[in-house]
Design an enzyme around this catalytic site. Structure first.
Site, mmCIF file in Angstrom:
data_model
loop_
_atom_site.group_PDB
_atom_site.id
_atom_site.type_symbol
_atom_site.label_atom_id
_atom_site.label_comp_id
_atom_site.label_asym_id
_atom_site.label_seq_id
_atom_site.Cartn_x
_atom_site.Cartn_y
_atom_site.Cartn_z
ATOM 1 N N GLU A 457 0.857 -1.189 0.000
ATOM 2 C CA GLU A 457 0.000 0.000 0.000
ATOM 3 C C GLU A 457 0.890 1.235 0.000
ATOM 4 O OE1 GLU A 457 -3.986 1.691 2.254
ATOM 5 O OE2 GLU A 457 -3.238 -0.309 2.660
ATOM 6 N N GLU A 733 -2.129 0.822 13.396
ATOM 7 C CA GLU A 733 -3.263 1.236 12.569
ATOM 8 C C GLU A 733 -4.583 1.019 13.288
ATOM 9 O OE1 GLU A 733 -4.914 0.420 8.042
ATOM 10 O OE2 GLU A 733 -3.639 -1.073 9.007
#
Length: 866
Positions: A457, A733
């Site tokens: 990502e 996260e």
């Protein structure tokens, strides 16, 4: 005594080859006289001078001379006067040199090597070389270079510069960044060789979470231009062209996500030195390039910034060997490879965590994060050149004999920003939390402010930066880096004003749902420029981004419709709410529609205030009206007349309070209801990416500081300190990226280095320690600590545009003591926690004391008692 300590050119740390013809100047002064303020200044550049100018300005002062021309170099000095007394001594000169401001001065050609078709694990890196013959008497030489891909440069066999992954990642079709190096001392009369090692990087390699390659093009390419000035004043320019040659080198695989394979048997000694025979190499192909898209950098490059030794060698339950570097970091591993049988392959796999004692690679998804070294039979040193990994652990296989930990060094890499802010407190968990934020920022501010540095990502998500920008601007000097990123944002902005959810923009996955104007994400177009104005006093960034800011705000309002109902489509909303299921990160307690209304109000208010700064009265009135419309919509639709939220949640109340969406009576009641909501949630986090940064502030703003402290100091999941108690060294996260039993969250999307939730560091700095800007650029400082019996001391320091400021306090029983350092030419408003009247002080050191009886924290509900 008064001295001018440092001159800064725009936001540059090294103003060589800059892109501004009229760069603004800033300077920092030191003064031994308490309360000293600048009253006048004089700027000198060689034989030119402004003369004395009566002005208090010293931050981003307009360039006072004729604009720079391409390649022009000036030496600038400053001296200042206070309100009384003589002038200071002249400062040391600051050297500024323009790059190629005229695109026509680019005569080099963009050249591409011959490469094989794309495969599955990263493609070979190419070697390119060219030779030039120079006369004697070179007195100045500049090398400028950029690439479609990432490159390293060498001149006569020696490395040029210390940049990593140059030229970084921009929106290539519209902005291709080049850098300039002074190579005067590296040249010689006669033959000189320029070498380029070129890999796919962001341009051609794997990118995003959709398994895509060749997003920007299917051919890498390099552009190199050497400009020399001879003793007789004549100038000559050389560069990449059809005469250059290329071949494949020892890097048989090089990819940002997948890693590198280095085959030492393929190394070509002297390939970048004069006289090397490259007759068998392939000719390069000239590629088209519009030189008008070439831009000089706004911020510093990516560099190696720190090294870490192996902290522990671990043997796993399966018998594998893992190196623990003791810190989750971003970079790569430098290896001292021992002599071994030719063809021996040493493999390093990287990961952030371990699971069941083994390397925890599942969160990497499709990213291999694997480097391979193939021996040629000799001992040598190897460090990857064209990849980076997010890791704490590296699994080693194929090592000849027993693994020697001293042969491995972790190389920390990120954009080489200047550190400007620190924080520490008596509670070691709180101090570690702040340190985790710092490491998370370091790992994710790698040319682009990314969401994560390890999996497939690593994108510049706008929402993440929007919430984190104030924290970032305190910890590091981000003015240059983020100014450049904002230019990419504007370049990638859609025709209807919508801002991509990540910048640079490309379609990462064909399965990604179409997104409208994404509230909280696209608002980076307004929030980040405003943050740079607040923290650095940079009104110029508001002017430059104004069209982008207007287009975004209008786009978000258009999505809301005439009633600002936001009735259609999907939106991320309060992403990763603590209550959201692992596989539904968008399923927040507060629907996305009120979040969108709140953020529209916030952007409209920023636009109103920015218009006032820029002298745009029509826009000031227009966006002021839009702010009031959004405010009214939020009150009418999402809160009761008393201020109770229709969707009770921490985010609902926090956004309403912090974005000024309520009237005074509603606001007071909403603050109490927020405290009750936090209490009902057991002093645990009850919000996601967009709400969390505002909850503690909203509590403190409404007289509920004790509740904010209980939320801040909570150790049970979900909380900020839960990850710290689990051994985290960066921000996660998810609140539960790792479960209490040490297993990795089962969700498909889990990262252990994600800075968004680290936005709480801004609260630690501004409110806990108590150092905040009260005027743009900290020209006026607000000192208002929020002490608690949870701590006996806290301190913070920040290098403001005017110089160092600091706050330090202690609490012993009810005895509160405060020490404040205020930079020259500024003042501070000091509010003591006993509620006494504010005191305004000038520059210098100040001490205060009072009695402070902390309010009793609210008792937890029965369900959470004990």
């Amino acid at each position: 005594m008064i001295t001018v300590d440092r001159i800064t050119i725009e936001h540059h740390t090294d103003p060589l080859g800059i892109g501004e013809a009229a760069p603004r100047l800033s300077w920092v002064t030191s003064a031994t006289t308490p309360g000293w303020r600048q009253a006048a200044y004089e700027i000198e550049a060689e034989t030119e001078t402004t003369g004395r100018i009566d002005s208090t300005d010293q931050v981003l002062v307009d360039w006072p001379f004729a604009p720079l021309t391409s390649r022009q170099r000036r030496h600038v000095r400053v001296r200042v006067w206070g309100e009384d007394g003589p002038a200071s001594a002249w400062s040391e000169p600051a050297h500024v040199e323009a790059g190629l401001l005229d695109p026509a001065l680019w005569t080099a050609k963009l050249v591409s090597p011959v490469l094989p078709d794309a495969g599955d694990g990263g493609e070979p890196a190419a070697l390119l070389r060219g030779e030039i013959d120079l006369p004697a008497g070179v007195v100045r030489a500049r090398l400028r270079a950029t690439a479609h891909g990432v490159m390293t440069l060498s001149l006569n066999g020696a490395a040029v510069g210390d940049d990593v992954l140059h030229p970084g990642w921009t929106t290539y079709a519209r902005r291709l960044r080049y850098r300039t190096w002074d190579v005067t001392d590296a040249l010689r009369a006669g033959a000189n060789a320029i070498g380029v090692h070129l890999a796919d990087g962001w341009y051609r390699g794997y990118l995003g979470f959709g398994g895509r390659r060749e997003v920007y093009g299917d051919r890498t390419a390099a552009l190199v231009q050497l400009e020399v000035t001879l003793a007789d004043g004549s100038e000559r320019t050389y560069g990449t062209d059809e005469s250059w040659r290329s071949t494949l080198g020892p890097l048989t695989r090089a990819d940002l996500y997948m890693g590198e394979t280095y085959d030492a048997r393929r190394a070509l000694a002297g390939w970048d030195a004069p006289g090397f025979d490259a007759a068998s190499w392939d000719p390069v192909a000239v590629a088209p390039l519009d030189p008008a898209i070439l831009v000089a950098p706004d911020g510093p490059p990516v560099r190696r910034t720190e090294t870490l030794p192996v902290a522990e060698v671990i043997t796993t339950p399966s018998g594998r060997t893992i190196l623990d570097f003791g810190q989750n970091l971003v970079g790569r591993v430098r290896v001292q490879v021992p002599a071994a049988e030719s063809g021996t392959t040493i493999t390093l796999r990287h990961a952030e965590v371990r699971e069941d004692g083994e390397l925890g690679t599942r969160p990497l998804r499709a990213a291999l994060a694997t480097d391979e070294i193939i021996s040629d039979g000799t001992a040598f040193a190897y460090e990857p050149s064209f990849t980076f990994h997010g890791f704490r652990y590296a699994e080693v296989t194929g090592w000849p004999g027993e693994v020697d930990p001293s042969a491995f060094t972790a190389i920390v890499t990120h954009t080489d920003m200047r550190r400007t802010g620190t924080f520490a407190a008596s509670d070691p968990l709180l101090s570690r939390l702040h340190e985790n934020v710092v490491w998370g920022m370091r790992g994710n501010f790698l040319d682009v402010p990314t969401d994560c540095p390890q999996r497939d990502e690593r994108l510049g998500w706008t929402g993440d930066l929007q919430v984190f920008a104030p924290t970032a601007a305190y910890l590091y000097d981000t003015g240059g880096m983020l100014s450049g990123w904002l230019k990419d944002l504007a370049a990638d902005q859609f025709d209807d004003g919508n801002v991509p959810v990540y910048v640079p923009w490309f379609v990462a996955d064909d399965q990604m749902p179409p997104l409208g104007a994404e509230a909280g994400w696209g608002d980076a177009a307004t929030v980040v420029p405003w943050t740079l104005y607040e923290r650095y006093g940079d009104a110029g960034v508001l002017r430059r981004q104004w069209a982008s800011m207007r287009a975004w705000t209008d786009s978000l309002a258009a999505r809301g419709g005439p009633e600002l109902a936001f009735s259609e489509g999907f939106s991320f909303g309060d992403w990763l709410d603590a209550a959201a299921p692992d596989d539904q990160p968008w399923a927040a307690r507060l629907p996305w529609q009120p979040v969108a209304v709140a953020y529209l109000a916030q952007s409209a208010r920023i636009m109103r205030d920015a218009a006032a700064v820029l002298g745009e009265p029509a826009d000031e009135a227009r966006y002021g009206a839009l702010f009031e419309r959004a405010r009214a919509r939020f009150r009418d639709e999402y809160v009761t007349p008393s201020g109770r939220a229709a969707f009770a949640s921490q985010t609902a109340y926090a956004l309403a309070i912090r974005f000024d969406l309520l009237d005074d009576a509603q606001r007071a009641h909403a603050g109490d209801l927020l405290a009750q909501q936090v209490l009902a949630d057991g002093f645990r986090i009850g919000s996601g990416f967009l709400g969390t940064p505002h909850v503690c502030d909203a509590l403190a703003d409404t007289g509920n500081g004790a509740t904010a402290w209980e939320l801040l100091m909570q150790r049970e999941c979900p909380s900020w300190l839960y990850a710290v108690t689990m051994g985290a060294t960066t921000i996660w996260e998810r609140w539960n990226s790792m479960l209490p039993d040490g297993s990795i969250n089962p969700g498909h999307m889990t990262s252990f280095n994600h800075y968004a939730l680290g936005a709480v560091a801004d609260f630690l700095q501004r409110r806990v320690a108590g150092l905040a800007p009260a005027a743009p650029g900290y020209r006026r400082i607000r000192v208002a600590p929020l002490p608690s019996p949870h701590l006996t001391w806290a301190r913070t320091a920040h290098e403001t545009p005017y110089g160092p400021a600091s706050v330090s306090w202690t609490l012993e029983g009810e005895e509160f003591a405060l020490e404040v350092v205020v930079p020259p030419s500024t003042e501070a408003e000091v509010l003591l926690p006993d509620g006494s009247a504010a005191v305004t002080v000038g520059s210098g050191s100040h001490a205060f004391a009072c009695r402070f009886a902390a309010p009793e924290p609210p008792a937890p509900p029965v369900a959470f008692a004990g």
